[in-house]
Scaffold this active site. Structure first.
Site, short mmCIF file in Angstrom:
data_model
loop_
_atom_site.label_atom_id
_atom_site.label_comp_id
_atom_site.label_asym_id
_atom_site.label_seq_id
_atom_site.Cartn_x
_atom_site.Cartn_y
_atom_site.Cartn_z
N LYS A 281 56.01 61.12 13.21
CA LYS A 281 54.84 61.47 14.05
C LYS A 281 54.71 60.41 15.14
O LYS A 281 54.57 59.23 14.84
CB LYS A 281 53.58 61.52 13.19
CG LYS A 281 52.27 61.63 14.00
CD LYS A 281 51.03 61.69 13.11
CE LYS A 281 49.75 61.64 13.94
NZ LYS A 281 48.51 61.65 13.11
N ASP A 286 45.64 58.52 19.62
CA ASP A 286 44.91 59.64 19.03
C ASP A 286 43.41 59.43 19.23
O ASP A 286 42.76 58.75 18.44
CB ASP A 286 45.25 59.75 17.53
CG ASP A 286 44.50 60.90 16.87
OD1 ASP A 286 43.91 61.73 17.59
OD2 ASP A 286 44.53 60.96 15.62
N LYS A 293 36.96 61.07 18.19
CA LYS A 293 36.68 60.09 17.15
C LYS A 293 35.55 59.16 17.59
O LYS A 293 35.32 59.00 18.78
CB LYS A 293 37.93 59.23 16.90
CG LYS A 293 39.07 59.93 16.19
CD LYS A 293 40.24 58.97 15.98
CE LYS A 293 41.40 59.66 15.28
NZ LYS A 293 41.10 60.05 13.89
N ASP A 304 49.14 55.36 15.93
CA ASP A 304 49.39 56.70 15.40
C ASP A 304 50.82 57.18 15.69
O ASP A 304 51.17 58.32 15.41
CB ASP A 304 48.35 57.67 15.96
CG ASP A 304 48.00 58.79 14.99
OD1 ASP A 304 48.29 58.63 13.80
OD2 ASP A 304 47.45 59.81 15.45
N ASP A 363 41.37 66.89 15.94
CA ASP A 363 41.79 65.58 15.43
C ASP A 363 42.84 65.70 14.31
O ASP A 363 43.45 64.72 13.93
CB ASP A 363 40.56 64.81 14.93
CG ASP A 363 40.81 63.33 14.82
OD1 ASP A 363 41.88 62.86 15.29
OD2 ASP A 363 39.96 62.62 14.26
N GLU A 365 45.79 66.61 14.53
CA GLU A 365 46.86 66.93 15.50
C GLU A 365 48.24 66.56 14.96
O GLU A 365 49.23 67.11 15.42
CB GLU A 365 46.60 66.20 16.82
CG GLU A 365 47.11 64.75 16.92
CD GLU A 365 46.48 63.81 15.91
OE1 GLU A 365 45.37 64.12 15.43
OE2 GLU A 365 47.08 62.76 15.60
N ARG A 367 49.75 67.12 12.12
CA ARG A 367 50.44 68.27 11.49
C ARG A 367 50.87 69.28 12.54
O ARG A 367 51.86 69.99 12.36
CB ARG A 367 49.52 68.87 10.42
CG ARG A 367 48.21 69.36 10.94
CD ARG A 367 47.16 69.50 9.84
NE ARG A 367 46.49 68.25 9.52
CZ ARG A 367 45.53 68.12 8.62
NH1 ARG A 367 45.12 69.17 7.93
NH2 ARG A 367 44.97 66.96 8.39
N1 BES Z 1 45.80 59.72 12.96
C1 BES Z 1 44.77 60.26 12.16
C2 BES Z 1 44.81 59.76 10.72
C3 BES Z 1 44.43 58.34 10.51
C4 BES Z 1 43.11 58.00 10.28
C5 BES Z 1 45.37 57.38 10.44
C6 BES Z 1 42.77 56.69 10.04
C7 BES Z 1 45.04 56.07 10.20
C8 BES Z 1 43.73 55.72 9.99
C9 BES Z 1 44.87 61.78 12.11
O1 BES Z 1 45.37 62.37 13.26
C10 BES Z 1 43.48 62.29 11.92
O2 BES Z 1 42.68 62.08 12.79
N2 BES Z 1 43.23 62.92 10.79
C11 BES Z 1 41.95 63.41 10.48
C12 BES Z 1 42.12 64.75 9.82
C13 BES Z 1 40.85 65.51 9.65
C14 BES Z 1 40.28 65.93 11.00
C15 BES Z 1 41.11 66.72 8.80
C16 BES Z 1 41.29 62.42 9.53
O3 BES Z 1 41.97 61.85 8.68
O4 BES Z 1 40.10 62.19 9.69
ZN ZN Z 2 46.58 61.23 14.41
MN MN Z 3 43.82 62.73 14.67
#
Ligand code: BES
Ligand code: ZN
Ligand code: MN
Length: 512
Positions: A281, A286, A293, A304, A363, A365, A367
């Site tokens: 990835k 992000d 966020k 990310d 968010d 994204e 996947r």
């Molecule tokens: N890049 C983030 C995941 C992440 C969060 C990595 C904190 C490292 C630290 C990912 O793209 C994301 O934002 N995931 C969301 C998914 C949710 C919207 C279902 C998350 O984990 O909040």
């Molecule tokens: Zn992300």
């Molecule tokens: Mn995200």
């Protein structure tokens, strides 16, 4: 950093700026420490008795011991002898290297790898020591106005003193460890670079530079038009909100043909003879997109792309080691930004595989970019596909910063990856991935939704990916908690490069 081996029976005569010797708790000396103690008429025992408890990672520099040629003898705490294991060796070597750096020496000698350890042969001990040394000398200075050259470690050479019969194995282990450490350093640098520098374009250039340095590597960097032609509608839907151009990077380590033939097992197949494909990835920033966020730690979302960076770091290591079988690396890289053109909650996009996806949260994204890369992987008829992604905050909640989350339906692949993690001290923990969780991804408006609600967030993310991986053996590594550290020591860790390289080394051993 350069590593070499030396076999000497008389350690006290070894000329070096700093010699590291291990000390166990309760005043137990390693054979090396004992040798120095005898040569110096009990100087080591005296100090250990009065002021060295030998807890793991503790160190103490002694200067100009009588009867000892080394300018400094560094006592390295290893904890209780009966509990001695690889983590203590790594912490000890790290402490030794830190002491050498602090003392400004340019070369040093370590005796730690020579110390026997249950179930851990000298090759693995040397490998761990080299990784620890490389890790301890990494410094980030790429974006300071005046990079302070004086702050860069002067230490360039570490000699490992081992028994004569161990020299060849130790040398192999040191080479492997050095390659892993250099791979990790590339991964750390890319993770630490700011997102205005480390863009998708920059990752593409880095891949090309790597291929220029290691002639065996082949690289192809696809631009937006080519990505469109492939039909990667899901990946491109994320890229759409940003001014930065997306990149899809294809790396190939062919593995030398002659060695490949020699290594091919006669009539035995271990998951097919296709390549191992690593998928990273590469979200270089992000923001969350329209589902933006909170501001507080948004800067950390420059990390990310650590999945992508670990693919590049692993390729650096395996090119250096010239492993004899094919490995493919795929990186889907773009920014996730809000804009008038950005992906919106409610949008339905079509993936390369043809599945439609309802985007309920922009968010989620990772996947969306990975699913198209996973579909692209099919064309290699892979023996196994491993994706590496900072995918979910939920994984950090579940496993903290200690273990990488491992998701797979394949027990053999799970065992291989868990074992590689333990051997390289870069551990993973297996998480569930049952069909029962798939329920949560039902959508009223498309084949699949991109989120499954808060319960089991890291599992439903893996479930989403699993829909695109039916054609091959597959495992997913969620490195959201392990790819970087927050707080005072904020920065990229270089994980899971050790785990991945170890997995590939183990594969080589099982096929040889
Ligand atoms: N890049 C983030 C995941 C992440 C969060 C990595 C904190 C490292 C630290 C990912 O793209 C994301 O934002 N995931 C969301 C998914 C949710 C919207 C279902 C998350 O984990 O909040
Ligand atoms: Zn992300
Ligand atoms: Mn995200």
């Amino acid at each position: 950093m350069e590593f070499s081996t030396q076999t000497t029976a008389s350690l006290h005569q070894l000329k070096t700026a700093a010699l590291g010797v291990g000390i166990f708790a309760d005043g137990v000396l390693s054979p090396a420490a004992d040798q120095i103690d005898r040569a110096s008429d009990g100087a080591v025992r005296a100090v250990v008795k009065s002021e060295f408890r030998a807890t793991v990672g503790e160190s103490l520099v002694l200067r100009n011991l009588p009867g000892v040629a080394a300018q400094r003898v560094v006592l390295i705490g290893l904890g209780k002898q009966e509990e001695y294991k690889a983590t203590a060796l790594a912490s000890g070597e790290r402490a030794f290297i830190a002491a050498c750096v602090k003392a400004n020496v340019t070369e040093a000698a370590s005796s730690l790898a020579s110390l026997a350890m249950q179930d851990v042969p000298v090759r693995a001990r040397a490998r761990s020591a080299a990784i620890a040394a490389g890790d301890a000398t990494y410094r980030y200075d790429a974006t300071f106005g005046k990079p302070d050259k004086d702050k860069r470690p002067k230490l360039k050479k570490v000699v490992h003193v081992v028994a004569a019969g161990d020299a060849a194995d130790a040398k192999t282990g040191l080479q492997e460890g050095r390659a892993i450490a250099e791979g990790m350093n590339l991964t750390k640098l890319l993770g630490n670079l700011p997102p205005n520098i480390c863009t998708p374009t920059y990752l593409g250039e880095t891949a090309k530079r790597l291929a220029a340095e290691f002639k065996t590597l082949k690289v192809e960097v696809l631009e937006r038009k080519q990505i469109e032609a492939l039909g990667m509608g899901s990946f491109l839907s994320v890229a759409r909100g940003s001014e930065e151009a997306p990149r899809f990077i294809v790396l190939r380590h062919p593995g030398s043909a002659a060695k490949k033939l020699a290594a091919k097992p006669a009539g035995k197949t271990s998951g097919g003879d296709g390549p191992v494909v690593l998928v990273g990835k590469g979200i270089t920033f992000d923001s969350g997109g329209i589902s933006i966020k909170p501001a507080a730690t948004m800067d950390e979302m420059k990390y990310d792309m650590c999945g992508a960076a670990s693919v590049l770091g692993t390729f650096r290591a395996l090119a250096e080691l010239d492993l004899p079988f094919e490995v493919v690396g795929l990186i889907a890289s773009c920014e996730n930004m809000p804009s008038g053109k950005a992906l919106k909650p409610g949008d339905v996009v079509t993936s390369m595989a043809g599945h439609t996806i309802e985007v309920l949260n922009t968010d989620a994204e990772g996947r969306l970019v990975l699913c198209d890369a996973l579909t692209y992987a099919e064309r290699f008829k892979p023996a196994a596909v491993i994706d590496i992604a900072t995918l979910t905050g939920a994984c950090v909640v579940a496993l903290g910063h200690v273990n990488t989350g491992l998701f797979t339906q394949d027990d053999d692949l799970a065992d291989s990856l868990l074992k590689a993690g333990r051997a390289s001290l870069d551990t993973a923990w297996r998480m569930p991935l049952e069909d029962a969780y798939q329920e949560q991804l039902k959508s009223n408006f498309a084949d699949i939704a991109n989120i499954g609600g808060p319960p089991g967030g890291s599992v439903t993310a893996a479930c989403f990916l699993s829909r695109f991986t039916k054609a091959y053996r597959w495992a997913h590594l969620d490195i959201a908690g392990t790819a970087w550290k927050g707080g005072k020591e904020k920065g990229a860790t270089g994980r899971p490069v050790p785990l991945l390289v170890q997995y590939l080394l183990d594969r080589q051993a099982s096929r040889a």
